[in-house]
Design an enzyme around this catalytic site. Structure first.
Site, PDB file in Angstrom:
ATOM      1  N   ASN A 171      45.035  48.626  31.299  1.00 59.01           N
ATOM      2  CA  ASN A 171      43.593  48.385  31.124  1.00 59.01           C
ATOM      3  C   ASN A 171      42.746  49.644  31.282  1.00 59.01           C
ATOM      4  OD1 ASN A 171      44.145  48.374  33.903  1.00 59.01           O
ATOM      5  ND2 ASN A 171      42.446  47.015  34.353  1.00 59.01           N
ATOM      6  N   GLY A 247      49.349  47.054  38.901  1.00 63.13           N
ATOM      7  CA  GLY A 247      49.707  46.101  37.845  1.00 63.13           C
ATOM      8  C   GLY A 247      49.553  44.682  38.356  1.00 63.13           C
ATOM      9  N   THR A 249      50.370  40.900  39.959  1.00 66.42           N
ATOM     10  CA  THR A 249      50.916  40.473  41.253  1.00 66.42           C
ATOM     11  C   THR A 249      52.397  40.084  41.136  1.00 66.42           C
ATOM     12  OG1 THR A 249      48.761  39.858  42.090  1.00 66.42           O
ATOM     13  CG2 THR A 249      50.653  38.721  43.068  1.00 66.42           C
ATOM     14  N   THR A 251      54.613  41.211  39.029  1.00 60.04           N
ATOM     15  CA  THR A 251      55.406  42.446  38.915  1.00 60.04           C
ATOM     16  C   THR A 251      55.446  43.151  40.266  1.00 60.04           C
ATOM     17  OG1 THR A 251      54.411  42.655  36.722  1.00 60.04           O
ATOM     18  CG2 THR A 251      55.767  44.473  37.453  1.00 60.04           C
ATOM     19  N   GLU A 269      48.644  47.951  44.118  1.00 60.99           N
ATOM     20  CA  GLU A 269      47.285  47.576  43.703  1.00 60.99           C
ATOM     21  C   GLU A 269      47.463  46.501  42.645  1.00 60.99           C
ATOM     22  OE1 GLU A 269      44.754  48.805  45.209  1.00 60.99           O
ATOM     23  OE2 GLU A 269      45.333  50.769  45.976  1.00 60.99           O
ATOM     24  N   CYS A 303      40.600  44.738  36.981  1.00 60.53           N
ATOM     25  CA  CYS A 303      41.050  43.950  38.132  1.00 60.53           C
ATOM     26  C   CYS A 303      39.875  43.523  39.017  1.00 60.53           C
ATOM     27  CB  CYS A 303      42.050  44.749  38.942  1.00 60.53           C
ATOM     28  SG  CYS A 303      41.389  46.356  39.439  1.00 60.53           S
ATOM     29  N   GLU A 481      44.337  53.103  48.566  1.00 59.02           N
ATOM     30  CA  GLU A 481      44.267  54.434  48.005  1.00 59.02           C
ATOM     31  C   GLU A 481      42.789  54.805  47.957  1.00 59.02           C
ATOM     32  OE1 GLU A 481      46.792  55.097  44.552  1.00 59.02           O
ATOM     33  OE2 GLU A 481      48.359  53.818  45.367  1.00 59.02           O
TER      34      GLU A 481
HETATM   35  P1  NAD Z   1      52.137  44.556  34.571  1.00 59.45           P
HETATM   36  O1  NAD Z   1      52.450  44.213  35.971  1.00 59.45           O
HETATM   37  O2  NAD Z   1      52.706  43.732  33.488  1.00 59.45           O
HETATM   38  O3  NAD Z   1      52.601  46.064  34.235  1.00 59.45           O
HETATM   39  C1  NAD Z   1      52.154  47.164  35.001  1.00 59.45           C
HETATM   40  C2  NAD Z   1      53.166  48.287  34.867  1.00 59.45           C
HETATM   41  O4  NAD Z   1      54.384  47.891  35.501  1.00 59.45           O
HETATM   42  C3  NAD Z   1      53.547  48.642  33.434  1.00 59.45           C
HETATM   43  O5  NAD Z   1      53.725  50.038  33.335  1.00 59.45           O
HETATM   44  C4  NAD Z   1      54.871  47.917  33.251  1.00 59.45           C
HETATM   45  O6  NAD Z   1      55.706  48.481  32.258  1.00 59.45           O
HETATM   46  C5  NAD Z   1      55.479  48.079  34.627  1.00 59.45           C
HETATM   47  N1  NAD Z   1      56.504  47.094  34.981  1.00 59.45           N
HETATM   48  C6  NAD Z   1      56.682  45.845  34.490  1.00 59.45           C
HETATM   49  N2  NAD Z   1      57.740  45.257  35.095  1.00 59.45           N
HETATM   50  C7  NAD Z   1      58.214  46.149  35.997  1.00 59.45           C
HETATM   51  C8  NAD Z   1      59.276  46.115  36.952  1.00 59.45           C
HETATM   52  N3  NAD Z   1      60.072  45.052  37.091  1.00 59.45           N
HETATM   53  N4  NAD Z   1      59.464  47.198  37.721  1.00 59.45           N
HETATM   54  C9  NAD Z   1      58.667  48.275  37.626  1.00 59.45           C
HETATM   55  N5  NAD Z   1      57.659  48.378  36.727  1.00 59.45           N
HETATM   56  C10 NAD Z   1      57.428  47.315  35.933  1.00 59.45           C
HETATM   57  O7  NAD Z   1      50.552  44.622  34.492  1.00 59.45           O
HETATM   58  P2  NAD Z   1      49.657  44.845  33.206  1.00 59.45           P
HETATM   59  O8  NAD Z   1      49.684  43.615  32.379  1.00 59.45           O
HETATM   60  O9  NAD Z   1      50.012  46.144  32.608  1.00 59.45           O
HETATM   61  O10 NAD Z   1      48.204  45.011  33.899  1.00 59.45           O
HETATM   62  C11 NAD Z   1      47.369  43.961  34.213  1.00 59.45           C
HETATM   63  C12 NAD Z   1      47.423  43.643  35.685  1.00 59.45           C
HETATM   64  O11 NAD Z   1      47.156  44.814  36.437  1.00 59.45           O
HETATM   65  C13 NAD Z   1      46.374  42.632  36.104  1.00 59.45           C
HETATM   66  O12 NAD Z   1      46.954  41.700  36.961  1.00 59.45           O
HETATM   67  C14 NAD Z   1      45.344  43.478  36.825  1.00 59.45           C
HETATM   68  O13 NAD Z   1      44.576  42.776  37.781  1.00 59.45           O
HETATM   69  C15 NAD Z   1      46.208  44.507  37.458  1.00 59.45           C
HETATM   70  N6  NAD Z   1      45.443  45.694  37.819  1.00 59.45           N
HETATM   71  C16 NAD Z   1      45.197  45.931  39.132  1.00 59.45           C
HETATM   72  C17 NAD Z   1      44.431  47.025  39.509  1.00 59.45           C
HETATM   73  C18 NAD Z   1      44.126  47.313  40.959  1.00 59.45           C
HETATM   74  O14 NAD Z   1      43.692  48.431  41.254  1.00 59.45           O
HETATM   75  N7  NAD Z   1      44.320  46.365  41.862  1.00 59.45           N
HETATM   76  C19 NAD Z   1      43.932  47.891  38.525  1.00 59.45           C
HETATM   77  C20 NAD Z   1      44.214  47.612  37.196  1.00 59.45           C
HETATM   78  C21 NAD Z   1      44.973  46.514  36.846  1.00 59.45           C
END
Ligand code: NAD
Length: 501
Positions: A171, A247, A249, A251, A269, A303, A481
C-alpha cells in the site's frame, strides 16, 4: 552496472526497455550487483488502474534468499564498524539521490499501486526521502546513555543486531521500505529487503540509487518474490537475526511462528480497524473533511484508515448527510490526473475481497448510503475500481464493523456518550489507531487514553511526527518503530558498568 547487460550476473533473460532506464523484468540486488534469480518463475506486475502488464517480478527461491543473506552477513562487520556519523552521511547521500528522482518515484508509485499522482508525490515520494533524512539527523543527535551510581558508571552501548529481514506490503511501498532500511543500516545492521510482489518498482529504484551512490556492497540487498517462495525462507533463515515485518495480521502470525524458535528480534506492524469518533461539539466542517480523508485516503488502503465512524446521536443525521455529500464529491479516475482524489484498488483479488464485504454488509443488515458498486471510469475498464462506499445500520458486533476491509468502505454507527463510544471502538481484535473529533480537548485526551490502540489523533488524522512511537496493540502488532524506538529495535543495548576507584 554496464547498461548493455540486464544485470551484473551476465545472464540474459531480463529485459530492459531501449533507454535502459525502466526495467520490464526486474532483478534482485545482492552483494552490490543486480543479479538474475536462480529459477524461471516470474509474476506479472499489473497496473491496477488499467490491468496492463507493467513489469515482471522474479519469483525468487530459498537459494536466492540464501545468497542475499550471505552477502549481508559478509558486509556486516565492516559496516557495523563505521561510526554512527559516517553511516548518517550515507543516509543523506541516499536521500539526495532519491530527491533527484522525486517525480520518478511518484510516477512509478502511482502506476504500480493505482494511487493518485498527487498523493504519490505528497505522501510516498515525500516521505521516502524524508525517512532517510530524518534518521540521518536522529543518528547524529544520538547520544550514548550514561547512568551514574555513587561508586560506578553505567554506559549503554547500542550494538548492531546483525542481519535484518525487512518485509513490506503494497500500500505504501517505498514509504514503508525506507522507514525500515534507514534506521536498520543506520544502526550498523545489514539487510535483505523483500518488498511486496505486487508493487516492486520503487524498491528496484531504491536499489538503483543505492548502487549509484556506491553504498558498500552487501549492506542493502533485495530479493523479489512472493511470501511463500521468498518471504518465508527469509524469515526462517538461520543467519537472519531480526525481522521487521509490515503486512496483514494472518501473515504476521506465520512470521512470528517462524521467527520465535530462533528468538529473532521481531517487530510486527499489522492490520487495523480504526475508529473515527465524532462528538457533537466538533467543528463540523473540518471534521467532515478530516473523517472523509481518514476513511478514503489511498482508496482506504492505509492501515491507519478510520473505517468505522462513530457519531454522537444528537448530530448523527446532520453529520451523515454532510459526510455522504463530501464522499460523493470525490473525483475517482485516472491516477495520473492531478485532479483525481481516488484511484484503483491494488488487484482484482483485493477488489473481490472488498466487494465481498459489501455483500456481507447487506446480509448483516447494512444499508448502502452511497457506492457499493465496482465503478469503471471510461478507458479503465480492465482496472480494479470501486466507488467509495458508506454503510449505516450495522450492529457494532457485525463482521463488517470489526474486521479489516482495507478498501474504500466505511461504516457509520451512532453512539450516546463517551463510554459507549469507547466500548464500540474497542470492540475489535485490532488495536492500531483511532481519531477523536471534539471541541473539548480534555475529553479528546480522556477518550484517547481509553482506546486500546497504539496511536490516536485528536481533531486530525495521519499527522505524523517521525520522532514518535508507531505501532499497535492486540492483533495490530508487536513492538514500536519510529524515532528512537526504531533505533532501539534495530540495535542491541548492552550495559557496561564501570566501578570507580
Ligand atoms: P501481506 O501480509 O499479504 O504481505 C505483506 C508482505 O509479506 C509481502 O511482501 C508478502 O509477500 C510477504 N509475505 C506473505 N506471506 C509471507 C510469509 N509466509 N512469510 C514472510 N513474508 C510473507 O499484506 P499486504 O496485503 O501486502 O498488505 C496489506 C496489509 O498490511 C493490511 O492488513 C494492512 O493493514 C497492513 N499494513 C500494516 C501497516 C502497519 O504499519 N501496521 C502498514 C501498512 C500495511
Amino acid at each position: 552496472m554496464d547498461s548493455e547487460k540486464c544485470c551484473d550476473s551476465g545472464c540474459t533473460p531480463c529485459e530492459r526497455d531501449p533507454d535502459g532506464k525502466e526495467p520490464l523484468d526486474l532483478c534482485n540486488y545482492v552483494g552490490g550487483e543486480f543479479v538474475c534469480h536462480s529459477g524461471d518463475d516470474w509474476m506479472n506486475v499489473l497496473e491496477p488502474a488499467t490491468g496492463h502488464r507493467f513489469a515482471r517480478v522474479p519469483l525468487s527461491s530459498e537459494e536466492d534468499v540464501g545468497a542475499a543473506v550471505v552477502a549481508a552477513r559478509k558486509a556486516q562487520p565492516a559496516w557495523g564498524a563505521l561510526s554512527i556519523s559516517e553511516r548518517a552521511d550515507w543516509l543523506d547521500r541516499i536521500a539526495d539521490s532519491l530527491e533527484a528522482r522525486y517525480e520518478e518515484i511518484a510516477s512509478l508509485e502511482s502506476r504500480d499501486t493505482g494511487k493518485p499522482i498527487s498523493l504519490a508525490r505528497a505522501v510516498d515520494a515525500h516521505r521516502s526521502i524524508a525517512n532517510f533524512r530524518f534518521f540521518a539527523g536522529l543518528l547524529r543527535e544520538h547520544e550514548q546513555e550514561v547512568f551514574k551510581m555513587v561508586d560506578a558508571t553505567n554506559f549503554v552501548i547500542q550494538k548492531p543486531v546483525g542481519v535484518g529481514a525487512l518485509i513490506t506490503p503494497w500500500n505504501l511501498p517505498l514509504y514503508l521500505l525506507s522507514w525500515k532500511v534507514a534506521p536498520a543500516i543506520g544502526m550498523g545492521n545489514t539487510v535483505v529487503c523483500k518488498p511486496s510482489e505486487n508493487t516492486p518498482m520503487t524498491a528496484d529504484l531504491l536499489m538503483q540509487v543505492i548502487d549509484e551512490v556506491g553504498l558498500p556492497a552487501g549492506v542493502v540487498n533485495l530479493v523479489h518474490g512472493d511470501g511463500v517462495g521468498a518471504g518465508a525462507p527469509l524469515v526462517a533463515h538461520s543467519d537472519v537475526d531480526l525481522v521487521s515485518f509490515t503486512g496483514g495480521t494472518d501473515t504476521g502470525k506465520k512470521v512470528a511462528t517462524s521467527a520465535a524458535p530462533a528468538f529473532k528480534k521481531l517487530s510486527l506492524e499489522l492490520g487495523g480497524k480504526n475508529a473515527s469518533i465524532v462528538f457533537a461539539d466538533c467543528d463540523i466542517d473540518s471534521t467532515v473533511a478530516g473523517v472523509v480523508r481518514a476513511g478514503f485516503l489511498n482508496q482506504g488502503q492505509v492501515c491507519l484508515c478510520g473505517s468505522r465512524i462513530l457519531v454522537e446521536e444528537s448530530i448523527y443525521d446532520k453529520f451523515r448527510d454532510r459526510f455522504v455529500d463530501a464522499v460523493e464529491e470525490m473525483r475517482i479516475g485516472d491516477p495520473s490526473d492531478e485532479a483525481t482524489d481516488l484511484g484503483a484498488l491494488i488487484s482484482g483479488e483485493h477488489l473481490e475481497k472488498v466487494s465481498g464485504y459489501v455483500e456481507l454488509a447487506k446480509q448483516e443488515g447494512g444499508v448502502l448510503l452511497t457506492g457499493g458498486e465496482p465503478c469503471l471510469p471510461a478507458g479503465f475498464e480492465h482496472g480494479n475500481w470501486m466507488a467509495p462506499t458508506v454503510i449505516e445500520g450495522l450492529s457494532s458486533d457485525s463482521r463488517c464493523s470489526r474486521e479489516e476491509i482495507f478498501g474504500p468502505v466505511v461504516t457509520l454507527h451512532p453512539f450516546s456518550g463517551e463510554d459507549e463510544a469507547v466500548t464500540i471502538a474497542n470492540n475489535t481484535r485490532y488495536g492500531l489507531a483511532g481519531s477523536v473529533w471534539t471541541g473539548d480537548l480534555e475529553r479528546g485526551k480522556r477518550v484517547s487514553e481509553a482506546l486500546e490502540t497504539g496511536m490516536v489523533w485528536v481533531n486530525t488524522w495521519l499527522h505524523r511526527d517521525l520522532r514518535v512511537p508507531f505501532g499497535g496493540v492486540k492483533d495490530s502488532g508487536v513492538g514500536r518503530e519510529g524515532g528512537r524506538w526504531s533505533l532501539g529495535f534495530f540495535s542491541e543495548a548492552m550495559n557496561v558498568c564501570v566501578k570507580h576507584d
